[in-house]
Design a protein around this motif. Structure first.
Motif: not given
Length: 770
Positions: A380-381, A388-391, A406-413, A416-419
């Motif tokens: 994200n940084a 990130g998708k591979q992670i 992990i869920g919060s980090a994925l939400i942020e990812l 940021l992608l706009g999805s």
């Protein structure tokens, strides 16, 4: 003669239905035998076969089997042995039952443990101690206290292990009153001088925030050991009393006690905090670990690594990491987290973190949830979204997608992608939603402009009874600010006051922005005046708010007051000051050069007096100051000489001013630069076309529109909204989806007819926009 291999017993074991606990059933069969053994134990005990081809076990053998199952972590073997004992009506001794009870407690089978405990016809203090420990291990602290009370009421002779177990419960729950009560029972029971109990009491007082009582107990105790000193040091680390930590460490060494890995780890953790000379103390301790031969220890090495990383010495942290020969997953996690814990993560640090992850995989280490949460933070940084998708795929492979961090980090990812749709899928997978998860999801919707969805999520959070904090209240105020819905913002503010976060600085800063963007500058100023301790963000917010509302004089007065109070401005503060100069037409104040006897301009002062580096936004403000004052040529020259002539923001600012002064020549040049830099941005084409239309030059205007058409560029439709009651109504150009659209259009027609009668707009504009 060896036993022949037999077919493994076919047990259909279900812990929820089989009764393992009727141990006193009458039986005509011998009490010390059973017909079958699990296949893993048969070869080991083949010598126990008797003449009747039946295996005979005594209590000693059964105890060893249970202890082996406990040691190997095979709870199923323990359950199978328990089932055999019941099947053969074996009458176990108390020692055997306590070992079985220990097995269930150790592996979290607390329901089975309590059922076994209830069926035991004879119990001793060990039985109660095991059950107290079992309930504490799974977090059932009230039940652990109940077992302790039952032991006292049952006349058991409470020992030091019982008291230590229940004191540990008080430490985990931070129940000081209960801890003091247990302390009194310890003294009455004559166990106050036992170092084992003393250590538990010191730890309890430290965790309850009563370090003075812990120190008093420590000083008055006649018998102390390494654990006593370590517990006290840990307590001071917890409250950040760094000087006292080092005094105790020195005194501990002077008394001849060994400085263990736990001791050095605790003190090094203190050096990772922000205090004067923390790095110097850390290096001294590093030298001590070398002298003591602890430098290769994994615990000490991880603490050293973490200390250097937190103090910004990444090179030293990396050196420590590669110096340790046998690294484990904890050390890898610490190094990855250390590389990305700075405010601005560089691409180099992120790549190093990714490479460490590859190295872990090559060595066959299984990543933990901390590994993945750190890696997602790195993605994200540096906006490494594909990685990130591979992670994310690795997370699912390891079945960790349900973890809230992990869920919060994925939400942020995905935000940021706009999805936000994918972010919502990750959000819905989290079984235990906490305030961080909700904040991440709401913030993601706001970042992508889905303000109404953010408000709906917040309402869903409140309806579910979830907890809120100052960060989520601040986020919601930001959503209301972007929606310019002052009424909703007032309701969020009221809720924040009700739940005790209304006076938080971060909430009040967002409150200032919310009122300012809603057009209520008076309420924004009132909020600022009511703040007890405004920080630089508060001053910057109120200065920018007044500047945007055209209150240039008020903004500059606030800036001077801020400097008089000794609060150092930042980049955002000067952005507000320059905006105030632009909107107020204060060219001289914003731009005049420093000279003898002349106060330097704000733009010059930012560099010279405050050491703040200006960015493209500050330069754009200077362009706006010149352009608004009609000095378009000066603005153009400023752009060309700034070194930022490839910035579309600068040229767009000049282009906007050209429409005010109908300067088609400069506008054409500015528009060409903007279109060259951002060929797919519709606003530049539309603005240039409008400039030609306003100047009465139709041919170039039509050529611009044709160019848009040829390049497939479409103007984004305008969106308007209005808040009525507790609902927000949105409208798009030519939108007729609203259920009351016919009434709205009729009202709008009436209003426009009135406007037309007072000649506020001409027929052409009226027809164009209606």
């Amino acid at each position: 003669m060896l036993l022949q291999k037999t077919k493994p017993p076919n047990f259909k074991f279900r812990s929820t239905s089989i009764d393992f606990f009727n141990l006193s059933l009458p039986s005509k069969t011998p009490t010390k035998c059973f017909t079958e053994l699990p296949p893993t134990t048969t070869p080991q005990h083949s010598h126990l076969r008797d003449d009747s081809n039946r295996l005979s076990l005594d209590s000693s053998t059964c105890v060893k089997l249970i202890q082996n199952a406990t040691k190997s972590g095979s709870v199923i073997h323990g359950k199978l042995l328990h089932a055999h004992l019941i099947k053969t009506s074996f009458k176990p001794c108390l020692f055997l039952l306590n070992n079985l009870l220990n097995l269930y407690c150790k592996f979290g089978e607390i329901r089975l443990a309590h059922q076994l405990f209830d069926k035991m016809t004879e119990r001793n203090v060990v039985s109660y101690n095991l059950l107290v420990s079992g309930y504490t291990q799974v977090g059932f602290y009230d039940k652990a206290l109940n077992v302790f009370n039952d032991a006292r009421m049952g006349g058991q002779k409470i020992d030091k292990f019982t008291y230590a177990g229940v004191i540990n419960v008080c430490a985990k729950t931070e129940d000081l009153e209960m801890g003091k009560l247990i302390h009194g029972l310890v003294v009455v029971g004559g166990l106050g001088g036992r170092v084992f109990v003393t250590n538990s009491l010191i730890d309890m007082y430290c965790k309850c925030g009563k370090i003075d009582q812990a120190r008093l107990l420590f000083e008055k105790s006649d018998e102390l050991d390494n654990v006593s000193w370590n517990s006290l040091i840990s307590g001071y680390v917890r409250i950040g009393e760094n000087e006292e930590i080092f005094r105790i460490l020195v005194k501990m060494h002077q008394n001849g006690l060994d400085l263990t890995t736990y001791t050095m780890g605790c003190v090094l953790r203190a050096c990772g905090t922000d205090f004067d000379d923390s790095v110097i103390y850390g290096r001294i301790l590093h030298g001590c670990t070398l002298k003591l031969g602890l430098d290769l220890d994994i615990v000490v090495g991880t603490a050293l690594l973490d200390m250097y990383a937190k103090r910004g010495n990444l090179d030293d942290a990396i050196s420590v990491f590669y110096f340790i020969p046998d690294k484990n997953i904890v050390m890898y996690n610490a190094m990855i987290a250390g590389l990305i814990q700075t405010d601005t993560v560089s691409d180099d640090c992120a790549n190093r973190a990714f490479n460490l992850f590859f190295e872990m995989q090559r060595q066959g280490m299984k990543p933990s949830k901390f590994t993945f949460s750190s890696l997602l933070k790195a993605c994200n940084a540096v906006e490494a979204f594909e990685y990130g998708k591979q992670i994310h795929a690795q997370v699912c492979k390891n079945d960790l997608q349900f973890d809230e961090f992990i869920g919060s980090a994925l939400i942020e990812l995905y935000s940021l992608l706009g999805s936000t749709k994918d972010g919502l899928k990750c959000f819905n997978l989290i079984p235990k939603l906490d305030v961080v998860s909700w904040t991440s999801m709401i913030k993601g919707h706001i970042q992508n402009g889905h303000f109404e969805s953010a408000v709906a999520l917040f309402q869903e959070l409140l309806a579910s009874g979830g907890k809120t904090d100052e960060f989520i209240i601040s986020t919601m105020l930001a959503a209301c600010a972007d929606l310019a819905t002052g009424r909703s913002g007032e309701q969020v503010q009221g809720y924040g006051i009700k739940c005790g976060t209304g006076n938080s600085t971060i909430v009040q800063n967002s409150q200032i922005c919310m009122y300012a963007k809603s057009g209520d500058i008076d309420s924004a100023n009132m909020t600022f005046e009511e703040m007890k301790d405004p920080d630089v963000a508060s001053w910057s917010a109120i200065i920018c708010s007044n500047a945007q509302h055209g209150c240039a004089g008020d903004a500059l007065k606030l800036f001077e007051l801020m400097k008089d109070l000794g609060i150092a401005p930042n980049q955002i503060t000067f952005l507000g000051v320059l905006t105030a100069c632009s909107h107020g037409g204060l060219v001289q104040e914003g731009l005049r050069e420093a000279a003898v006897g002349v106060e330097p301009s704000y733009f010059t002062s930012m560099h010279k007096d405050h050491g703040i580096t200006s960015d493209v936004k500050h330069y754009a403000c200077v362009v706006d100051i010149l352009a608004r004052a009609g000095r378009l040529a000066d603005a153009k020259n400023f752009i060309l000489n700034s070194g930022l002539e490839d910035s579309s923001v600068m040229w767009r600012s000049l282009l906007s001013a050209c429409r005010v002064y109908k300067d088609t020549v400069t506008a054409k040049h500015a528009a060409e630069k903007v279109i060259e830099l951002e060929p797919q941005e519709a606003a530049s084409y539309v603005l240039l076309s409008n400039i030609y239309v306003d100047a009465g030059i139709e041919l170039p205007a039509s050529e611009v529109r044709e160019l848009m058409k040829d390049r497939g560029i479409k103007k984004e439709p305008g969106l308007s909204w209005i808040e009525v009651g507790n609902k927000i109504h949105s409208f798009v150009v030519d939108d007729r989806s609203h259920p009351m659209s016919h009434i709205i259009c009729e009202s709008l027609e009436t209003i426009l007819e009135k406007i037309k009668k007072i000649s506020y707009v001409d027929d052409e504009i009226y027809c164009q926009y209606f």
